[in-house]
Every structure is written in structure tokens, then in C-alpha cells.
Design an enzyme around this catalytic site. Structure first.
Site, mmCIF file in Angstrom:
data_model
loop_
_atom_site.group_PDB
_atom_site.id
_atom_site.type_symbol
_atom_site.label_atom_id
_atom_site.label_comp_id
_atom_site.label_asym_id
_atom_site.label_seq_id
_atom_site.Cartn_x
_atom_site.Cartn_y
_atom_site.Cartn_z
ATOM 1 N N SER A 171 27.042 37.354 42.950
ATOM 2 C CA SER A 171 27.770 35.904 42.847
ATOM 3 C C SER A 171 27.584 34.890 43.398
ATOM 4 C CB SER A 171 29.205 36.618 43.251
ATOM 5 O OG SER A 171 30.173 35.657 42.971
ATOM 6 N N ASP A 343 33.175 40.104 32.934
ATOM 7 C CA ASP A 343 33.366 39.444 34.267
ATOM 8 C C ASP A 343 33.996 38.111 33.886
ATOM 9 O OD1 ASP A 343 32.767 37.896 36.604
ATOM 10 O OD2 ASP A 343 30.789 38.638 36.544
ATOM 11 N N HIS A 376 33.281 41.800 37.455
ATOM 12 C CA HIS A 376 32.651 41.079 38.708
ATOM 13 C C HIS A 376 32.436 42.240 39.747
ATOM 14 C CE1 HIS A 376 30.969 37.343 40.082
ATOM 15 N NE2 HIS A 376 31.405 37.364 41.275
#
Ligand code: NAG
Ligand code: NAG
Ligand code: NAG
Ligand code: NAG
Length: 401
Positions: A171, A343, A376
């Protein structure tokens, strides 16, 4: 004399107790010296803690797992740096079982594992002269994480191991690396770079809470609506702000913040998520959140926008913030890109945009790994992530020593 003494006594006591408190605090609960003893050593790994000071004075805690549970067996191990995302710290790599968590899996497979914690998180909250209660302490965004935190940690590892390193970012940890590499910094210190859930572009971000929050950040934070430099979800003012957002926007499910922010993660262990929420979320700076909101708004990767071409000019010598040109990343740098079909943050379309920037990359040095059912957090906390993602990452590392 008596009156004077009387008057000063409480002051002395106060001073004494603050001193005692500070002493206890730094000896018994030294922030940053604790992940090893509280999390890593109990599951059977040797672990060391280090402190690294950045050029701009932040003191970062960094953990090293030098060998697997079976020991080191005398072979030279390749260093890997794990860089977490926004609102969490390095503990997030350590919360599943040793068979499932990336840091342990790497250590058991012969790697020398280093765990980063960016400024402002609990293990890295100290500064040589500022305190988190100072406004100036929070005057940074991911520009500074790329420009200062990343090089400080990389140089430290290089010095300790004498080797170039492999990198895993999740991320925001991918954004920092991409920004840095696009300026051709750190390139010659990396053997390879694995980007999990890359977020260079956020303009297709689907998380409803994220979208609403981003709009609010751009509109109101800039006019100092919250009046505070730190973004901490544990802060009452911030959580009130989020619940207000939630009630004003019926489309958002605020009962489950993890889902609202990251998507429907397929493979999280409920008890791990409970542990996760004990340690996280961690604070970050308001400026960092605003910068992320700008990234979402602009669909372009560039430095923090001061919102006025005069201030931008003072800072950057140009009226708009300088762009991080991802096409400048050397085509020969080994890049592994892992992303998921579910995601909300690293949306498939945004990853395609990133790949378009990398279209001249040497095909032998670019490996794209897509996991249809992953969202995610599955990439960090998924119980199946070893099989679905980490084994491919390790193969990639071994192929690019
Ligand atoms: C040492 O451990 C690594 C990683 O587990 C393994 O690949 C290697 O073969 C081992 N070497 C020896 C000499 O046992
Ligand atoms: C989930 O976590 C619990 C507690 O650590 C553990 O006992 C259980 O085996 C885990 N489940 C899976 C599927 O990994
Ligand atoms: C600076 O901003 C003002 C108002 O936003 C605009 O009118 C002006 O054209 C800008 N100047 C430059 C050089 O971009
Ligand atoms: C980005 O870099 C590439 C390759 O170095 C160059 O061809 C391109 O013009 C640059 N784009 C911008 C917007 O500066």
C-alpha cells in the site's frame, strides 16, 4: 521562607513525578523497543531492535529477524526490508502464525528480515528535538517518507549487512518506493522490489468511506477544520468526524471499518483481526492524509500541493508540485507487482495505469501477480497469503539475487 517552600512544594512534586513517569516510560515501555520482546521472541525467533535517525531528525525503530526458527546454518542471508502501509506499523507483518506471516515465512526460508516503522507510528514516534505535541512534528507527507525515512533505513541495512536488499512494500509502502525510484534514488541499493497492492494512482479507488473522506480532506482540512496536525483514529475528534461522515452518507457501512476502507478481504482470521485492532490504527499526519486525497483527486503522482502557486513556487521553484515520473524507474530494476481483484484501494484500473507507465520495463524484470479473490489486507493478513503470494515473491527474490 515557609511560604516560599509551601509554594514550591507542589511544583517539586510535579517535577519529580513527571521525571519518574518519563523514566519509567523510557525504561519499561520504551516505544520501539518492544516489538521483538512482545511479539517476535515469544514465537521462537531471535530478534534485534535498532534505532535509525533520519536526516530531518526522526528516530525510527526498526526490527531485525536475522534467522529462522531452525537457526542460521551459517549461510549468508539476503536482507529484505518490509515496509508497511498507512495507519499501521511494522507489527502488521507479524500477526498471523509463523507459517502464515510474511516476516516469519521469509526468515524461515533463509532471508534476513528487517521491519520498517515510519515516523509517527508507535515504534518511531521520537524526534531529536520535536515532540508529537508540536505542530512541526507532523509537518510531513509521504514525500518525506520517500525522501528521508526510506533512505535512512536502507542505508542502515546496507551498512549492517554489506549487501543490497530486496524490498517488500504494501500500500503506502509501494507509493514511497515508487516515488523514490522515479527520482532514481535508492535504485542501486535494491536487488529487487516487490509491490503489494500498489497505490501510485488512486483515482479509481472504490472504498466509499475513502472517497467521501478524501473529498472532506480536500475541502475542509485545508481550511483547518479539524485544527490539528495529527491524524489519529483513536482521537475522539477524529472518530466523531468519521461517524459524522458515516451518518451523513448512508452508502457507507461503518460497522466494519476494515471492510469500508480496504474491500471484502476473503481470507482474514477473525482472531488475528482482533489482535490487529489492538495494535492498529497508528497515527499519521494530517498532511499525509491530505496529500493522499490530492493523489486521489488529481490522478497524477506528484509532490504535496500547497494549494497556492505562490507557496508552491517558494517550495519547489515552480507553480505546480513536481511530478514523480514513474517512467524514470530504470527498466532493468527487478519489479514484482502483486494485486487483488477485490481491492478497494489498489483498484485493478489504477494498477493498469501504473503498468502503462512501466510499459517499457524489461519484461524479464517485471512480474505481475494477480489474485482474483484478494482484497487489500489479504496481502498482509490473509491466512492463505503464503501460498497465494509469498512463495511467488520468494521465487522472484531468488531469481534476482
Ligand atoms: C541453510 O538454510 C537455507 C534456507 O533454509 C537452505 O536453503 C540452505 O540449503 C541451508 N544450508 C545448509 C548448509 O544447510
Ligand atoms: C486463527 O487464529 C487462531 C488464533 O491464533 C488460530 O488458533 C487458528 O488456527 C487460526 N485459523 C487459521 C485458519 O489460520
Ligand atoms: C496562480 O494562481 C492564480 C489563481 O489561482 C492564477 O490566476 C494564476 O494564473 C496562477 N499563476 C500561474 C503562473 O500559474
Ligand atoms: C517521463 O519520463 C519519460 C522517460 O524518462 C519521458 O519520456 C517523459 O517525457 C516524461 N514525462 C513527463 C510528463 O515528464
Amino acid at each position: 521562607m515557609a511560604i516560599q517552600f509551601h509554594g514550591f512544594l507542589p511544583f517539586y512534586f510535579l517535577f519529580f513525578f513527571s521525571f519518574l513517569w518519563l523514566t519509567c516510560f523510557s525504561i519499561h515501555k520504551p516505544e520501539g523497543v518492544g516489538i521483538c520482546s512482545s511479539v517476535v521472541q515469544p514465537v521462537g525467533y531471535k530478534c534485534e531492535e535498532f534505532e535509525v535517525t533520519t536526516e530531518d531528525g526522526y528516530i525510527l525503530g526498526i526490527q531485525r529477524i536475522l534467522e529462522g526458527r531452525a537457526g542460521g546454518n551459517g549461510t549468508k542471508r539476503q536482507p529484505v526490508l518490509l515496509q508497511h502501509g498507512v495507519l499501521v506499523d511494522g507489527i502488521s507483518w507479524l500477526l498471523n502464525s509463523p507459517e502464515q506471516s510474511l516476516a516469519y515465512v521469509l526468515a524461515d526460508n533463509g532471508f534476513d528480515v528487517w521491519i520498517a516503522n515510519t515516523r509517527g507510528t508507535r515504534p518511531s514516534f521520537r524526534h531529536i528535538s520535536l515532540s508529537p505535541s508540536d505542530k512541526a512534528y507532523w509537518a510531513w507527507s509521504w514525500d518525506e517518507l520517500a525522501a528521508h525515512d526510506l533512505p535512512a533505513m536502507i542505508d542502515f541495512i546496507l551498512k549492517k549487512t554489506g549487501q543490497k536488499l530486496h524490498y517488500v512494500g504494501h500500500s503506502l509502502g509501494t507509493l514511497i518506493a515508487l516515488a523514490s525510484l522515479s527520482e532514481r534514488r535508492e535504485v542501486d541499493k535494491m536487488k529487487s522490489v516487490a509491490l503489494l497492492c500498489p497505490v501510485a494512482y488512486l483515482d479509481h479507488m472504490e472504498t466509499p468511506l475513502g472517497i467521501v473522506a478524501a473529498k472532506v480532506f480536500l475541502g475542509e482540512i485545508l481550511s483547518d477544520w479539524l485544527g490539528m496536525p495529527e491524524f489519529n483514529l483513536n482521537n475522539k475528534k477524529i472518530s466523531n468526524f468519521l461517524s459524522k461522515l458515516c451518518s451523513a452518507n448512508p452508502g457507507i457501512d461503518c460497522n466494519d471499518l476494515v471492510i469500508s476502507f480496504t474491500g471484502n478481504n476473503c481470507c482474514l482470521n477473525a482472531s488475528t483481526v482482533d489482535v490487529f485492532l489492538k495494535y492498529e490504527p497508528q497515527p499519521t499526519s494530517m498532511k499525509n492524509m491530505v496529500h493522499l486525497a490530492q493523489t486521489f483527486r488529481d490522478g497524477i503522482l506528484r509532490k504535496y500541493d500547497y494549494g497556492s502557486n505562490v507557496t508552491n513556487f517558494e517550495r519547489y521553484g515552480q507553480h505546480t508540485p513536481p511530478v514523480y515520473n514513474l517512467s524514470n524507474i530504470p527498466n532493468s530494476l527487478p519489479l514484482f507487482l502483486g494485486h487483488g481483484g477485490k481491492d478497494f484501494l489498489a483498484d485493478v484500473k489504477d494498477v493498469e495505469h501504473l503498468l502503462d507507465n512501466l510499459k517499457f520495463h524489461d519484461p524479464d524484470q517485471l512480474s505481475v501477480h494477480y489474485v482474483q479473490e484478494y482484497a487489500h489486507e489479504d496481502f498482509v493478513l490473509g491466512v492463505s497469503a503464503k501460498h497465494m503470494v509469498y512463495e511467488s515473491v520468494m521465487t522472484f527474490f531468488r531469481d534476482h539475487q
